[in-house]
Design a protein around this motif. Structure first.
Motif, mmCIF file in Angstrom:
data_model
loop_
_atom_site.group_PDB
_atom_site.id
_atom_site.type_symbol
_atom_site.label_atom_id
_atom_site.label_comp_id
_atom_site.label_asym_id
_atom_site.label_seq_id
_atom_site.Cartn_x
_atom_site.Cartn_y
_atom_site.Cartn_z
ATOM 1 N N ASP A 175 43.816 41.104 21.055
ATOM 2 C CA ASP A 175 44.397 41.446 22.352
ATOM 3 C C ASP A 175 45.917 41.527 22.295
ATOM 4 O O ASP A 175 46.532 42.123 23.186
ATOM 5 N N VAL A 360 37.491 45.302 24.879
ATOM 6 C CA VAL A 360 37.689 44.212 25.832
ATOM 7 C C VAL A 360 38.389 43.045 25.136
ATOM 8 O O VAL A 360 38.075 42.713 23.995
ATOM 9 N N TYR A 364 42.234 40.954 29.147
ATOM 10 C CA TYR A 364 41.615 41.868 30.112
ATOM 11 C C TYR A 364 40.622 41.115 30.990
ATOM 12 O O TYR A 364 40.559 41.337 32.209
ATOM 13 N N TRP A 368 40.718 40.691 35.116
ATOM 14 C CA TRP A 368 39.671 41.523 35.726
ATOM 15 C C TRP A 368 39.677 41.401 37.246
ATOM 16 O O TRP A 368 39.601 42.401 37.967
ATOM 17 N N SER A 371 42.508 43.343 38.727
ATOM 18 C CA SER A 371 42.262 44.783 38.618
ATOM 19 C C SER A 371 41.266 45.251 39.663
ATOM 20 O O SER A 371 41.428 46.315 40.269
#
Length: 1153
Positions: A175, A360, A364, A368, A371
């Motif tokens: 990530d 993913v 993220y 979530w 978002s």
């Protein structure tokens, strides 16, 4: 060896069982940071309490000796040691003993010697590299697998000059596009970092490498029911000193910072059980923003389900509109989110497929929820809710009419009856398209309801034949053109229903029409009309006088004009109007000297109408500057000498006689009462009869609001001296000079005054009241003291009749006593509740609105109101703002139809007066008149000042004319209602809503004449506000702040360059003026003041500055919607600048540019 390390110290240790302590002692005393030492050797046997320490350099030994006792922090705990110099014999003895012991364990000593030498080499590196056994590879491509990365690490070692291949572990952090390689020693890590810089594959991949910092933080996981305090106590009790605990409740974890980084290794090697809960600890690194788990990182978990509340009508719409709901669900499915519409909220659940995505990352997953919330807000922006609030009495009607307009199947009408609202919900474009139509419908319904509540009904006695003749003559069409909402019917008499001014004006029209018909009779009717007119005329002679108005009021009658002269004048007026069919009428005359009026009463309305018409042609009448009007038909009586008769007895008497009483207003001082009846026809019947109570006869006389008195016939009663003095004082009490005064666009005068409400001479005053109408405390107590006990008695009777009132209610009573007003309006205001702000503000709004409506319905033309509710916990600014806002809405709703012509905001409290003035300025503008202590003589002298120029005006049709300030040099009104003023004065004294300041790039308000003057007047906080915005500015910047202690609302700080003779400064100055005007317009300001920008030390040519500033304002006029006034303030001593700006404005006026 002893020769190489000649400087000896004796080390004494406390009793211990620490294994391999010798290596740790070497590491500690070789550290310059921790012990102050340097390169050294040590002779020590396990579990011995004494050791010999030898240094290569004497200065290293000296630094160690400065600290007699040393504390060495180990993973097993801490150990204290002391150091001192030793004599040669003790050193030799200790050395011999140590050598003998070493001969018995040669292998072990050899290993330890090797380890000591290794430690020595490591300690010679930088202190920051100590304990760093890991390297971070960054910029790792997302598609690089762990296997390839391991091969790359091996390749780097293989291509280097290092013979042995070390063991390592690799952890991929996809990530953040990084990888962490961990070796068994710092030496291997350093060798790897060095080798990376020469490896071709490493460089081609554009990777970077750095040593991972030694961390003092761990992340503890699986903390479902473990509090922060428990965590802290657990680790403290285990011997690790905690500095900070940062919990993450969402992930049931916490990051713990320790005082020593050595604590981390001990913690992560140990298994931890807190209570009965096993927890896991992993090292946490700030530079990575994550923990290192080792070879296998745990798989991310699905985020938790959450719910969100939305506006109820929109949620109902989504339940009812399947296509809209599918649009929302489809938009969020891209984020692997399942949407469930619950009864009162919306639920969001992650789909398992979220974790199956290739790209993913834990970051993220963590973001979530955010978002999903952003995506949900975005998709909801496609819909619009239009909330409409119809009057409660028209709820069903409003809903039906709204549904007739909203025919699109993609839209819904959502009723919210409990909140008194109807919401129209649909796609933005569809709702926006219907919004003007729906708002117009609501306005139409609200005005109709308001009209119904404010309408009056009045009957006029004319025959049915006359009514038909008037209709044939176009009476209905006249009313339709001028008063389309006026209702006219005939039921044994002519009945008009409408607003009071409409009914009054219509009555005059009817009288004129009746007079016209009668003139036809005098001139001789045609054969076809003869029968109809004769029948109507006979009916008019038998019925009551037409319209019941048989009296005329002569006003502006001089005090020295006698009754005999007045009678002669009336006879002269009628004599000059005589026709063959008229004779000299009989009349009575009543002089009302205290109002400079006289009432002439005839035997018929016809004679009265002829008299009124004749007045306008009589030379004597016109020379005396008299005025005449018909006296209204009254429904009120004044009953006198009622000292021994109670109010209840009087009410019952008139009710039993068939006359319905609407209101009873006693006057205890005069021992009289004014009684209002439902029908004006009742009055004539009452005054024609005698009314006896035992041996007492009531004296009843018709009472007229427009006169403020009763009519007694030929002889008015003589008042006693004290009463005359009181009446004179009451009628002619001058109003105090207001602090601020302004006139609205429809001609209503608004004034803010510091005065006593009890002595304010207006038609009605509004006071604060309670639910029981008890006038106790504050203004109420002062009012009842001035009015007398009759006011409280009238309030008690209203309370008995209506019961306890509610916050927001209002009632009206008489005044009396020493009060200067005619009526008192009692507004029941709420106690302010911060937790229920909207409700209490709404109740205050209703109280103010009801008070204004009561004043209108009772024919009041002037009203005084204080800061009601200020003593009920309301913040004074909120209280004042609410009152002025309701008043503004009332004026807009009644535009051109207001009975109220003067509204005064009155208080004795300085804070209340200031708040009321500020709110009036904010809502109605700063163009009003500000009164100071300056005398009239001073004002006249100001007007004759040199350079004072008569205003040049170009006033647009049907636009308000802006009043000039007395220091205004010139005023230009553009056709777009934007005026430009040249004003002589100081910029810091300007009263416009905005003021422009001139500053340099350093934003120091102490520099420059304009900014220095503004800073001194505004206070030091102004500099702080500018500095908070930015420390320096660029030429052309405009910074907006509040005006602090100035009389304005906003300051626009313009960063102006000096004149450069190249044109750049000219361009920037134009942009500054335009930017200031745009910012003022966008912030809703109605007025702004500019100084003569750049004409001082900045060196701009004065004619150029005048041309730019006036030119930019004129260019701006076409886009100005709110901004109505631009003032250019010129310093009185700068005569040259004043002359240049005047010439420029005169040039613009003469050329029409």
């Amino acid at each position: 060896m002893d020769d190489a390390y000649p400087y000896t110290l004796i080390v004494e240790l406390e009793e211990n069982n620490v294994p391999r302590l010798k290596n740790k002692l070497v590491k500690y005393f070789q550290s310059k940071r921790r012990a102050g030492g340097g390169e050294c050797q040590i002779q020590y046997e396990d579990r011995s309490r004494t050791a010999v320490l030898r240094f290569r350099r004497e200065e290293d030994r000296a630094r160690v000796l400065t600290q007699e006792t040393h504390v060495i922090v180990l993973e097993e705990g801490v150990i204290k040691v002391s150091v001192h110099l030793a004599d040669r014999s003790s050193e030799r003895e200790l050395t011999t003993t140590t050598n003998n012991q070493q001969s018995n364990s040669d292998i072990r000593a050899s290993e330890e010697e090797t380890q000591v030498e290794a430690v020595s080499r490591v300690e010679q590196t930088e202190e920051s590299a100590l304990g760093s056994t890991s390297a971070v590879l960054e910029n790792v491509p997302p598609d690089m697998s762990k296997d390839i990365m391991e091969m790359l690490v091996e390749n780097i070692y293989f291509k280097s000059q290092i013979n042995t291949q070390p063991d390592f572990s690799l952890e991929m952090l996809s990530d953040i596009c990084s990888a962490v390689i961990t070796f068994s020693s710092t030496k291997e890590n350093n060798e790897f970092i060095t080798s990376c810089q020469t490896n071709r594959t490493f460089l081609n991949k554009k990777l970077t490498v750095r040593a991972l910092e030694v961390t003092s933080q761990v992340r503890v996981e699986n903390l479902a029911n473990i509090s922060e305090d428990v965590l802290l106590l657990y680790f403290e009790n285990e011997g690790w000193e905690v500095e900070q605990v940062t919990p993450d409740k969402e992930e049931q974890s916490a990051v713990i910072s320790f005082k020593m980084d050595t604590a981390v290794q001990g913690i992560i090697k140990k298994e931890h059980v807190i209570g009965i809960t096993p927890v896991k600890a992993f090292p946490f690194y700030d530079s990575l923003g994550t923990v290192l788990y080792g070879k296998v990182r745990p798989k991310p978990k699905l985020p938790a389900t959450f719910s969100k509340s939305i506006h109820s009508p929109l949620l109902t719409y989504l339940h009812q509109q399947q296509e809209a709901a599918e649009m929302v669900c489809g938009h969020l499915s891209a984020l692997f989110c399942k949407v469930d519409l619950l009864p009162s909220s919306v639920s969001f659940s992650p789909l398992p497929a979220l974790l199956e995505q290739k790209d993913v990352t834990p970051k993220y997953i963590k973001q979530w929820k955010q978002s999903v919330e952003q995506a949900f807000t975005q998709v909801l922006s496609r819909f619009k809710t239009l909330r409409l609030q119809p009057p409660p009495s028209t709820w069903e009607e409003s809903e039906a009419q709204i549904r007739e307009i909203v025919l699109d199947k993609t839209m819904e009408v959502i009723p919210e009856k409990a909140e008194g609202a109807l919401s129209v919900v649909g796609l933005v474009d569809e709702v926006t398209r219907l919004e003007p139509t729906l708002n117009e419908l609501m306005t139409r319904i609200e005005k109709r309801v308001q009209r119904e509540n404010s309408s009056i009904t009045q009957g006029f006695e004319i025959s049915e034949e006359m009514f038909h003749l008037l209709c044939q003559d176009g009476l209905a069409d006249r009313f339709k053109d001028n008063y389309p909402d006026l209702e006219m019917t005939y039921e044994d008499k002519l009945i008009l229903k409408g607003l009071s001014h409409e009914v009054s004006d219509a009555a005059i029209v009817v009288m004129a029409q009746v007079l016209a018909v009668q003139k036809k009779l005098l001139d001789g009717p045609t054969a076809e009309e003869d029968n109809q007119i004769e029948a109507a005329s006979r009916e008019e002679q038998t019925e009551q006088p037409a319209l019941g108005s048989t009296s005329a009021v002569l006003e502006n009658v001089p005090q020295d004009m006698s009754k005999e002269f007045m009678e002669m004048l009336v006879e002269n007026i009628h004599k000059n109007y005589k026709s063959p069919m008229t004779s000299q009428p009989e009349f009575s005359l009543e002089i009302i000297s205290d109002t400079c009026s006289a009432v002439v009463t005839f035997s018929s309305a016809k004679e009265n109408n002829e008299f009124i018409t004749s007045c306008e042609k009589n030379k004597m009448f016109l020379n005396k500057k008299l005025t005449v009007r018909p006296l209204e038909v009254t429904s009120q009586l004044k009953v006198e000498d009622v000292s021994n008769i109670s109010e209840d007895v009087l009410l019952l008497y008139f009710e039993n006689e068939g006359w319905k009483v609407e209101q009873f207003t006693p006057n205890e001082e005069e021992q009289s009462a004014v009684i209002s009846f439902k029908m004006d026809t009742d009055v004539e019947g009452i005054i024609k009869r005698k009314h006896q109570f035992g041996k007492t006869y009531l004296k009843v006389f018709p009472f007229y609001n427009s006169l403020g008195t009763a009519l007694y016939g030929k002889e008015r009663p003589i008042l006693n001296v004290s009463k005359c003095m009181r009446n004179t004082r009451k009628n002619y009490q001058p109003l105090p000079r207001p602090i601020y005064q302004i006139q609205t666009s429809d001609g209503i005068d608004l004034a803010v005054s510091k005065a006593d409400l009890c002595s304010y001479a207006v038609d009605a005053v509004v006071i604060n009241s309670n639910k029981n109408l008890k006038l106790d405390g504050g203004t109420g107590e002062a009012i009842v003291a001035a009015a007398g006990s009759s006011l409280q008695e009238e309030c008690d009777k209203i309370h008995l009749r209506r019961g306890q009132l509610k916050p927001g209610d209002s009632v009206i009573t008489g005044a009396g006593g020493r009060l200067q007003c005619k009526k008192v309006i009692h507004a029941v205001t709420p106690q302010y509740d911060p937790s229920n702000h909207l409700k209490t503000v709404g109740q205050l709004r209703r109280a103010v609105k009801g008070s204004l409506e009561l004043a209108e319905m009772n024919g009041c033309q002037s009203l005084a109101i204080s800061a009601i509710s200020a003593n009920m916990g309301f913040p004074i600014d909120l209280c004042a703002d609410t009152i002025i806002k309701v008043l503004k809405e009332h004026c807009e709703d009644q535009f051109g139809e207001n009975n109220l012509k003067q509204i005064h905001f009155v208080s004795t409290d300085d804070h209340a007066v200031h708040a009321l003035e500020t709110s009036v300025r904010h809502k109605f503008g700063n163009q009003g008149i500000i009164y100071s202590q300056q005398s009239v003589t001073d004002r006249q002298s100001l007007k004759s000042m040199e350079g004072f120029i008569q205003a040049a005006r170009c006033v647009p049709k049907q636009s308000p004319i802006l009043e000039k300030d007395e220091n205004t040099l010139q005023l230009l009104d553009t056709n777009e209602e934007l005026s430009i003023e040249l004003v002589e004065g100081n910029i810091q004294d300007a009263t416009t809503e905005g003021i422009v300041n001139v500053v340099g790039r350093e934003l120091d308000l102490r520099r420059g004449a304009v900014s220095k003057a503004i800073l001194e007047a505004a206070g030091p906080n102004l500099q702080l506000l500018v500095s908070e915005h930015c420390q320096t500015g660029n030429f052309g910047d405009v910074i907006v702040t509040s005006a602090c202690q100035l009389r304005s609302n906003m300051l626009f700080h313009a960063v102006v360059p000096p004149w450069d003779n190249k044109g750049n400064a000219y361009k920037i100055m134009r942009e500054i003026v335009e930017d200031c005007l745009n910012k003022a317009e966008n912030r809703g300001l109605t007025s702004i003041s500019f100084p003569a920008i750049g004409t001082g030390k900045l060196g701009f040519p004065k004619d150029l500055a005048a041309s730019v500033m006036i030119g930019e304002v004129l260019a701006f006029k076409k886009q100005s919607m709110r901004l109505k006034k631009v003032a250019i303030v010129l310093h009185p001593k700068d005569r040259e600048t004043i002359q240049v700006f005047n010439q420029e404005l005169e040039k613009r006026l003469s050329t029409g540019s």
